[in-house]
Write an enzyme that holds these catalytic residues in place. Structure first.
Site, PDB file in Angstrom:
ATOM      1  N   LYS A 279       1.014   9.723   2.808  1.00 18.15           N
ATOM      2  CA  LYS A 279       2.557   9.867   2.387  1.00 18.15           C
ATOM      3  C   LYS A 279       2.918   9.021   1.247  1.00 18.15           C
ATOM      4  CE  LYS A 279       6.451   9.292   2.337  1.00 18.15           C
ATOM      5  NZ  LYS A 279       7.200   9.199   1.065  1.00 18.15           N
TER       6      LYS A 279
ATOM      7  N   GLU B  66       1.549  -4.724   3.441  1.00 20.47           N
ATOM      8  CA  GLU B  66       1.645  -5.413   2.376  1.00 20.47           C
ATOM      9  C   GLU B  66       3.027  -5.200   1.778  1.00 20.47           C
ATOM     10  OE1 GLU B  66       2.135  -6.316  -0.824  1.00 20.47           O
ATOM     11  OE2 GLU B  66       0.581  -4.854  -1.784  1.00 20.47           O
TER      12      GLU B  66
ATOM     13  N   CYS C  44       3.565  -6.065  -6.501  1.00 22.34           N
ATOM     14  CA  CYS C  44       3.772  -6.825  -5.219  1.00 22.34           C
ATOM     15  C   CYS C  44       3.216  -8.429  -5.612  1.00 22.34           C
ATOM     16  CB  CYS C  44       3.151  -6.277  -4.066  1.00 22.34           C
ATOM     17  SG  CYS C  44       1.502  -5.908  -4.802  1.00 22.34           S
TER      18      CYS C  44
ATOM     19  N   GLU D  69      12.570 -11.217  -3.844  1.00 22.76           N
ATOM     20  CA  GLU D  69      11.906 -10.362  -4.683  1.00 22.76           C
ATOM     21  C   GLU D  69      12.362  -9.577  -5.625  1.00 22.76           C
ATOM     22  OE1 GLU D  69       9.129  -7.007  -2.955  1.00 22.76           O
ATOM     23  OE2 GLU D  69       7.544  -8.187  -4.210  1.00 22.76           O
TER      24      GLU D  69
HETATM   25  P1  NAP Z   1      10.218   1.571   0.554  1.00 26.63           P
HETATM   26  O1  NAP Z   1      11.422   2.234   1.103  1.00 26.63           O
HETATM   27  O2  NAP Z   1       9.783   0.293   1.460  1.00 26.63           O
HETATM   28  O3  NAP Z   1       8.903   2.622   0.183  1.00 26.63           O
HETATM   29  C1  NAP Z   1       7.808   2.370   0.446  1.00 26.63           C
HETATM   30  C2  NAP Z   1       7.200   3.380   0.968  1.00 26.63           C
HETATM   31  O4  NAP Z   1       7.596   3.480   2.475  1.00 26.63           O
HETATM   32  C3  NAP Z   1       7.566   5.019   0.380  1.00 26.63           C
HETATM   33  O5  NAP Z   1       6.572   5.855   0.591  1.00 26.63           O
HETATM   34  C4  NAP Z   1       8.601   5.524   1.181  1.00 26.63           C
HETATM   35  O6  NAP Z   1       8.691   6.676   1.010  1.00 26.63           O
HETATM   36  C5  NAP Z   1       8.159   5.023   2.671  1.00 26.63           C
HETATM   37  N1  NAP Z   1       9.344   4.901   3.410  1.00 26.63           N
HETATM   38  C6  NAP Z   1      10.785   4.759   3.083  1.00 26.63           C
HETATM   39  N2  NAP Z   1      11.586   4.745   4.339  1.00 26.63           N
HETATM   40  C7  NAP Z   1      10.638   4.853   5.411  1.00 26.63           C
HETATM   41  C8  NAP Z   1      10.756   5.015   6.754  1.00 26.63           C
HETATM   42  N3  NAP Z   1      12.143   4.842   7.271  1.00 26.63           N
HETATM   43  N4  NAP Z   1       9.572   5.391   7.715  1.00 26.63           N
HETATM   44  C9  NAP Z   1       8.347   5.130   7.067  1.00 26.63           C
HETATM   45  N5  NAP Z   1       8.232   5.296   5.654  1.00 26.63           N
HETATM   46  C10 NAP Z   1       9.291   5.060   4.886  1.00 26.63           C
HETATM   47  O7  NAP Z   1      10.459   0.885  -0.940  1.00 26.63           O
HETATM   48  P2  NAP Z   1      11.391   1.575  -1.831  1.00 26.63           P
HETATM   49  O8  NAP Z   1      12.615   2.127  -1.392  1.00 26.63           O
HETATM   50  O9  NAP Z   1      10.738   2.388  -2.711  1.00 26.63           O
HETATM   51  O10 NAP Z   1      11.703   0.244  -2.676  1.00 26.63           O
HETATM   52  C11 NAP Z   1      12.700  -0.992  -2.309  1.00 26.63           C
HETATM   53  C12 NAP Z   1      11.976  -2.314  -2.620  1.00 26.63           C
HETATM   54  O11 NAP Z   1      10.908  -2.533  -2.019  1.00 26.63           O
HETATM   55  C13 NAP Z   1      11.924  -2.419  -4.110  1.00 26.63           C
HETATM   56  O12 NAP Z   1      12.970  -2.754  -4.835  1.00 26.63           O
HETATM   57  C14 NAP Z   1      10.767  -3.547  -3.947  1.00 26.63           C
HETATM   58  O13 NAP Z   1      11.381  -4.895  -3.960  1.00 26.63           O
HETATM   59  C15 NAP Z   1      10.117  -3.431  -2.445  1.00 26.63           C
HETATM   60  N6  NAP Z   1       8.850  -2.580  -2.893  1.00 26.63           N
HETATM   61  C16 NAP Z   1       7.769  -3.410  -2.775  1.00 26.63           C
HETATM   62  C17 NAP Z   1       6.223  -2.891  -3.208  1.00 26.63           C
HETATM   63  C18 NAP Z   1       5.164  -3.538  -2.716  1.00 26.63           C
HETATM   64  O14 NAP Z   1       4.073  -3.214  -3.443  1.00 26.63           O
HETATM   65  N7  NAP Z   1       5.039  -4.553  -2.038  1.00 26.63           N
HETATM   66  C19 NAP Z   1       6.243  -1.380  -3.435  1.00 26.63           C
HETATM   67  C20 NAP Z   1       7.346  -0.770  -3.657  1.00 26.63           C
HETATM   68  C21 NAP Z   1       8.786  -1.559  -3.272  1.00 26.63           C
HETATM   69  P3  NAP Z   1      10.063   7.208  -0.020  1.00 26.63           P
HETATM   70  O15 NAP Z   1       9.804   6.491  -1.405  1.00 26.63           O
HETATM   71  O16 NAP Z   1       9.860   8.837  -0.241  1.00 26.63           O
HETATM   72  O17 NAP Z   1      11.510   6.820   0.420  1.00 26.63           O
END
Ligand code: NAP
Ligand code: MG
Length: 481
Positions: free
Chosen positions: A175, A250, A284, A383
């Site tokens: 996903k 991660e 990250c 972060e």
């Molecule tokens: P996120 O919501 O944690 O998204 C990461 C993945 O999880 C995406 O594929 C997302 O799908 C999915 N996801 C979201 N809600 C979920 C749920 N309830 N159950 C299962 N999977 C779910 O991150 P984001 O909203 O895109 O970004 C928010 C913040 O996270 C960023 O500002 C950043 O600080 C952090 N982040 C960290 C990393 C890293 O590499 N560690 C990467 C991205 C973001 P959808 O995108 O379709 O919602």
């Protein structure tokens, strides 16, 4: 929006979502809609998990390691054959400068090359035991792996998760993030072309709270790998706990770059600014805090200032140091950090500049160096996931270590000193998963085990270490007398 969108791949067939809903895809560069993806949900996840389960019992289960490796080698070659097409797709979808996108696609090919070579070398053990017994420990695939990846490096995370999963004989349901699924769809098609049996890779695009939640909660998934925010990481681990399955998480970081007064300043300044502006800081492992020994603070921060001021921000095709961030929400989030830091009276030491290619409707933020930042301030603790660097002075080794370890995260640390004994002493005391001494390998290093401690998550990806996560040990005790 195109009427028929097919980015769901289940059991070797492309399909639209059952509901026929789709999601618009916007370019971060100008905010315009340029495509659409299928909005898969629970029904698609159920079909995908069933297909992955069926494939585990099919020809894949008797495909020898070297044969799996050959398919993966072919996929690696196909990725390189399509390097420019994939890089253009990735740059348009994520906004990253085209050179960075090409680097990511090469890394994706390299993951499949590396894990192709490992597929016939997943070794077990023979253990000494009582007389008359033969004990072996065999590594078996976990089974159906649910992989949830973010939008910052979609193609290379496809390789980072699927590479070790296939090398060890698993099947997967992926996903990707709603904001960046395009390259994963194209890579899935290439994997099929390389000869993977139907059902080994299944792709369900859609929303996190729909498709992602359904995948993480599915009772027939044997293992979960998640990269993203700590908040969603908690949901994933809770779902894994309910189903009694293991997970690798991660979850990002607040990684320190620690610069002592005997460091090679030129090299350190160049690397530190390069790393925090690469991918617009949405990495990250981005080193988002620079801890500088007070005796060298003014001089070194002056060098950072010169380099940060020279960073230009623009469209992917302008191929500058920095592109836009992924979406409007992320741009507002980063801008919020900048505004609050200013409001709190923290000095802006330097800012990059907008290139002409950065149109007003794009999601651009200015790379910014702040300092000195109090260690308790959010810029030193949270972060940002944007091109924002916080400079923090320290007196001596003990204080550097205390500040470095003084956040909730523990992913990576950079250490800049020519003193060999200090390199070892400090590296030992840092509570992180990776330490780079006089270099900083944020995105690279397919061979190097990667992952965090504390709020950065647990488990290890990359390198041969990942093979342990994607397998389970079975001990066979045979009494031959
Ligand atoms: P996120 O919501 O944690 O998204 C990461 C993945 O999880 C995406 O594929 C997302 O799908 C999915 N996801 C979201 N809600 C979920 C749920 N309830 N159950 C299962 N999977 C779910 O991150 P984001 O909203 O895109 O970004 C928010 C913040 O996270 C960023 O500002 C950043 O600080 C952090 N982040 C960290 C990393 C890293 O590499 N560690 C990467 C991205 C973001 P959808 O995108 O379709 O919602
Ligand atoms: Mg999201």
């Amino acid at each position: 929006m195109p009427s028929e969108v097919r980015t769901i791949f289940i059991g070797g067939e492309w399909s639209a979502a059952q509901s026929h809903d789709s999601l618009e895809v916007r370019s971060p560069t100008d905010g315009e809609v340029f495509g659409a993806i299928s909005r898969g949900g629970k029904p698609e996840i159920e079909r995908a998990v069933d297909a992955a389960r069926a494939a585990l019992a099919g020809p894949w289960s008797t495909t020898a390691g070297f044969e799996r490796g050959r398919i993966m080698s072919k996929l690696s070659a196909l990725i390189l054959d399509h390097l420019e097409e994939l890089a253009q797709l990735e740059a348009r979808d994520t906004g990253k400068p085209i050179t960075q996108a090409r680097t990511d696609i090469r890394a994706t090919a390299r993951y499949f090359e590396f894990y192709a070579g490992a597929a016939d070398k997943v070794l077990g053990d023979v253990l000494p035991f009582l007389d008359g017994y033969q004990v072996t420990v065999q590594r078996e695939p976990r089974g159906v792996c649910g992989l949830i990846i973010p939008w910052n490096y979609p193609a290379s995370m496809f390789g980072r998760t699927i590479g070790p999963a296939l090398a060890t004989g698993n099947t997967v349901v992926l996903k990707p993030a709603e904001d960046a699924s395009m390259s994963c769809a194209r890579l899935t098609a290439l994997a099929h072309e390389a000869g993977l049996p139907a059902g080994v890779i299944n792709l369900v695009t859609g929303l996190g709270e729909e498709a992602g939640a359904a995948l993480s909660q599915h009772p027939d998934v044997d293992f979960l790998s998640f990269t993203g925010s700590p908040e969603v990481g908690t949901l994933i681990q809770t779902a894994a706990a309910r189903n009694h399955v293991p997970c690798v998480l991660e979850l990002g970081g607040k990684s320190p770059q620690i610069v002592f007064d005997d460091a090679d300043f030129e090299r350190a300044a160049q690397t530190i600014v390069g790393v925090i502006t690469q991918n617009a800081g949405q990495t990250c492992s981005a080193g988002s805090r620079v801890l500088v020994q007070r005796s060298a603070y003014d001089r070194f921060v002056g060098m950072l200032k010169a380099r940060m001021s020279a960073v230009r921000v623009g469209a992917p095709e302008a191929d500058l140091e920095c592109g836009p961030v992924i979406n409007r929400t992320q741009a507002q989030k980063v801008q919020g950090f900048l505004d609050r830091a200013r409001g709190d009276g923290i000095d802006v030491i330097a800012q990059g500049s907008l290139d002409r290619s950065a149109v007003r409707t794009g999601y651009f933020v200015l790379p910014t160096l702040f300092g000195p930042v109090p260690t308790t301030h959010e810029l030193a603790q949270d972060e940002v996931f944007g091109p924002v660097l916080a400079a923090i002075p320290f007196e001596d080794e003990a204080e550097a270590i205390a500040i470095a370890n003084g956040t909730a995260y523990g992913l990576v640390a950079g250490l800049w000193t020519e003193n060999g004994a200090r390199q070892m002493r400090v590296a030992k005391k840092l509570r992180v998963g990776q330490v780079f001494v006089n270099n900083y390998g944020a995105g690279g290093g397919i061979e190097l085990p990667f992952g965090g401690v504390k709020r950065s998550g647990h488990g290890r990806e990359k390198g041969l270490e990942a093979l342990k996560e994607y397998t389970v040990a079975k001990t066979v005790v045979l009494r031959h007398g």
